[in-house]
Design an enzyme around this catalytic site. Structure first.
Site, short mmCIF file in Angstrom:
data_model
loop_
_atom_site.label_atom_id
_atom_site.label_comp_id
_atom_site.label_asym_id
_atom_site.label_seq_id
_atom_site.Cartn_x
_atom_site.Cartn_y
_atom_site.Cartn_z
CG LEU A 138 -2.02 -1.01 1.29
CD1 LEU A 138 -2.67 -1.01 2.66
CD2 LEU A 138 -3.05 -0.72 0.21
N GLY A 192 9.23 1.56 7.36
CA GLY A 192 8.92 0.29 6.76
C GLY A 192 7.82 0.42 5.74
CG ASP A 219 4.75 12.28 13.21
OD1 ASP A 219 4.81 13.46 12.79
OD2 ASP A 219 5.21 11.32 12.57
N GLY A 276 6.04 3.58 4.71
CA GLY A 276 5.86 4.47 5.85
C GLY A 276 7.20 4.93 6.35
#
Ligand code: NAG
Ligand code: NAG
Ligand code: NAG
Length: 658
Positions: A368, A374, A488, A371
């Site tokens: 998908l 990873g 974050d 990130g």
């Protein structure tokens, strides 16, 4: 004289809190350490040094932040002398924190050195076998700090103000018993320049004056377009800036600076308050400095990892809310950890093979996205008939392991409809995997900035996202048993489910703290543009930092613009500054996303923008709590009135290394 420009003054790494105070670890900026005649572990010198360093925090508080001491037989080669001083624009708590963390940091960086000079954001520490400390001023400058604020600085007018001020303070400080002086002078019709000059108290008046004059002489080349600057030397210190700052250590004889008369009382107040939050940025410039810092950070990380491996913390302690450890999920399994999670109905442990099957062995077609640490894959769990997203943390990434630990220990215990649910995890065989519910609509940023042909996210959907995100944060910051700092918050971490409901994800940087307390990790974490300016400079995060990021996201949702973007005509400006400018002239809706073509409830948009500005207030103490912000968004409370001009801030600057 070597000048080193540092990037983060409080650069240092907080060791695991659970191990105790001794292990707090603060790294000096560009320390100077002798390299010959080293002492050895177990030597008398080392014992004397340890004894001396252990006594520092208490000694400094007894002596108003300045202390000279010695341990060992007089005249013996093992006698150790020390000198400490706290910079007078830091309060007693910061001073104590500095002196508590300094010994471990300097021991790690300069093991064996007998003669050491180290400067930190809040204090100076020196030790040496030579007695007594030379009463000659040491003019070396380990680092300096630039202060910036979004007001136009006229360097000529600025120099006209601070040059005489600092010259005057030099004389006053040298002539005073405390060897420190502060004062102010007008800069223009609205603002004043405030200054502080301070020497270590072992200097006589003429040496103090020589030291300060030398630093003041450097100011014109060091600071040109800044609104202020500070130069930290081992024997003296100067700091000047537009707007007052707090001076909490001696001299007590000098009252804290009073602010200048200012047209329009409201913004005066804001000036005072926001300056007192001591926002500042240090700008890295030379390649040498940058590589020095990279090396320093590298050394610290290595040291820490080694230290941590010597002091493993049990998973139980972690679960009680300490920072997650890295390095412990590597290959071996941790039985205590499993215990914690296999009880109850929460997320469960998966076997690697199950997840490999679910993702066709992590095939590229199932990927998908990438990130932070990873890749994320789409998977289908046959047994439970669930579509999931599986994050595979990069092998060998220390930070990745840390984030994995953070996710598993924190998010697995949270339950809220606006948080991405962790379904399970898997570690073993060298892999770290996290399994989440699948978010079919992806992340918010792809919808806000989907490109020219992408569908525009309609306002009612955006408004629901705002409310959903608000209630997620309210839960994290205030409603759960401990305060969870996400650290974050940004659109790429806000996921959307099939009906476009917002779910906050990615707890890799999250921290648990007790309610009402900040986190003292001094490693910078977060994303530029969303990071509380104060946090970028002091490394301290708190619930207010999450509120700040929340505010930035609100503005982004309403305006459809990224927080840091170069506008067509001008230089870099933060989104909050643009919106505040429209707000100041009573036309806040001008900043609304043009792609909405005016199709929105104007009152709702205004509410979101004003709350966004309020949350993104540069001064933490003037931001709302998340509860207040959500109250206004839900129309339970009236809109606040903000100053017309955006108060002083520092995020105009983009430090090179963040
Ligand atoms: C002494 O210690 C310093 C670090 O503090 C190190 O860099 C230096 O190489 C050591 N010198 C000797 C001769 O071992
Ligand atoms: C101050 O100290 C310096 C260095 O120790 C010394 O050379 C100088 O004579 C002293 N000045 C006075 C006035 O005592
Ligand atoms: C300061 O600003 C002026 C005008 O914008 C510019 O010409 C000058 O180069 C700047 N100086 C530094 C050191 O950035």
């Amino acid at each position: 004289v070597i000048l080193v420009l540092a990037v983060v003054a409080s650069l240092g790494v907080g060791a695991a809190a659970a191990v105790g105070k001794q292990d707090k670890f603060l790294a000096p900026v560009h320390p100077s350490c002798s390299t010959s005649g080293n002492y050895t572990d177990g030597s008398q010198f080392k014992k004397n040094l340890d004894e001396l360093l252990a006594a520092l925090p208490a000694a400094a508080s007894r002596n108003d932040g300045f202390y000279i001491g010695t341990v060992g037989d007089s005249g013996s080669p093992d006698q150790v002398f020390t000198l400490i001083m706290c910079y007078a624009d830091h309060d007693a708590a910061e001073c104590l924190e500095c002196l508590t963390g300094a010994p471990a940091g300097i021991m790690a960086l300069c093991p064996g050195s007998r003669d050491v000079r180290a400067a930190y954001d809040a204090c100076i520490l020196r030790y040496s076998p030579v007695s007594p400390f030379a009463s000659t001023a040491d003019l070396e400058i380990p680092f300096y700090v630039k202060y910036t604020a979004p007001i136009l600085v006229d360097p000529v007018a600025m120099a006209r103000a601070w040059l005489p001020l600092m010259a005057d303070l030099t004389g006053q400080a040298a002539g005073s018993l405390a060897r420190a002086a502060s004062g102010s002078t007008p800069y223009d019709a609205s603002w004043r320049v405030f200054g502080l000059a301070q020497c270590t108290r072992n200097l006589n008046a003429s040496e103090c004056s020589r030291c300060l004059s030398s630093l003041v002489g450097k100011l014109p080349e060091l600071f040109q377009n800044e609104t202020g600057g500070a130069v930290k030397a081992y024997s003296c210190y100067v700091h000047y800036q537009i707007g007052p700052f707090e001076i909490t250590l001696p001299p007590a004889s000098e009252p804290p600076p009073q602010s200048s008369p200012k047209p329009g009382g409201q913004s005066l107040q804001v000036w005072e308050a926001s300056s007192s939050s001591r926002t500042r940025l240090l700008i890295g410039s030379s390649i040498g400095t940058v590589s020095f810092l990279i090396i320093l950070v590298g050394v610290l990380v290595c040291l820490l990892v080694r230290r941590r491996q010597k002091h493993p913390i049990t998973a139980n302690k972690q679960a009680k809310g300490q920072e997650p450890e890295d390095g412990k999920f590597s290959d071996g399994d941790d039985p205590a950890m499993e215990d914690d999670f296999e009880k109850g109905t929460g997320p469960k442990r998966f076997r690697y093979v199950e997840l490999a099957i679910a993702t066709d062995n992590f095939s590229d077609e199932k990927k998908l996205g990438e990130g932070g640490f990873g890749s994320v894959y789409r998977g289908y769990l046959k047994e439970s008939n669930l579509e999931v997203a599986i994050k595979r943390v990069s092998k060998g990434s220390k930070q990745g392991k840390k984030e994995y630990a953070s996710e598993v220990t924190i998010i697995s215990r949270l339950r809220h409809r606006n948080l991405v649910q962790l379904i399970g995890w898997c570690h073993g065989g060298g892999e770290l995997l996290l399994v989440y519910e699948l978010m079919p609509k992806g992340s918010l940023d792809t919808h806000l900035y989907g490109g020219k042909n992408a569908a525009v996210l309609p306002w009612p959907v955006r408004h629901e996202i705002v409310l959903g995100l608000g209630s997620a944060l309210l839960y994290l910051n205030q409603e759960w048993e401990q305060c969870v700092l996400h650290r974050d918050i940004k659109p790429s971490n806000i996921m959307l489910d099939a009906s476009f409901a917002a779910k906050l994800g990615d707890f890799g940087l999250a921290r648990l703290v007790d309610h009402g307390r900040g986190s003292h990790t001094t490693v910078l974490a977060g994303t530029m543009g969303y990071m509380d300016p104060e946090c970028m400079t002091t490394g301290r995060t708190s619930a207010e930092s999450d509120v700040y990021s929340f505010g930035v996201v609100l503005l982004e949702i309403a305006c459809g613009r990224r927080p840091l973007a170069v506008a067509e005509e001008e230089q870099m400006a933060h989104l909050a500054q643009r919106v505040w400018a429209s707000y100041g002239v009573g036309r806040v809706l001008d900043a609304a996303d043009a792609r909405l073509e005016g199709e929105f409830d104007a009152e709702e948009v205004e509410r979101v923008m004003v709350v966004g500005l309020w949350c993104a207030h540069p001064d933490r103490s003037l931001r709302p709590s998340i509860r207040q912000a959500v109250g206004v968004l839900r129309r339970e409370q009236p809109l606040p009135t903000l100053p017309e001009r955006m108060p002083v801030a520092t995020f105009l600057y983009v430090p090179l290394l963040v």
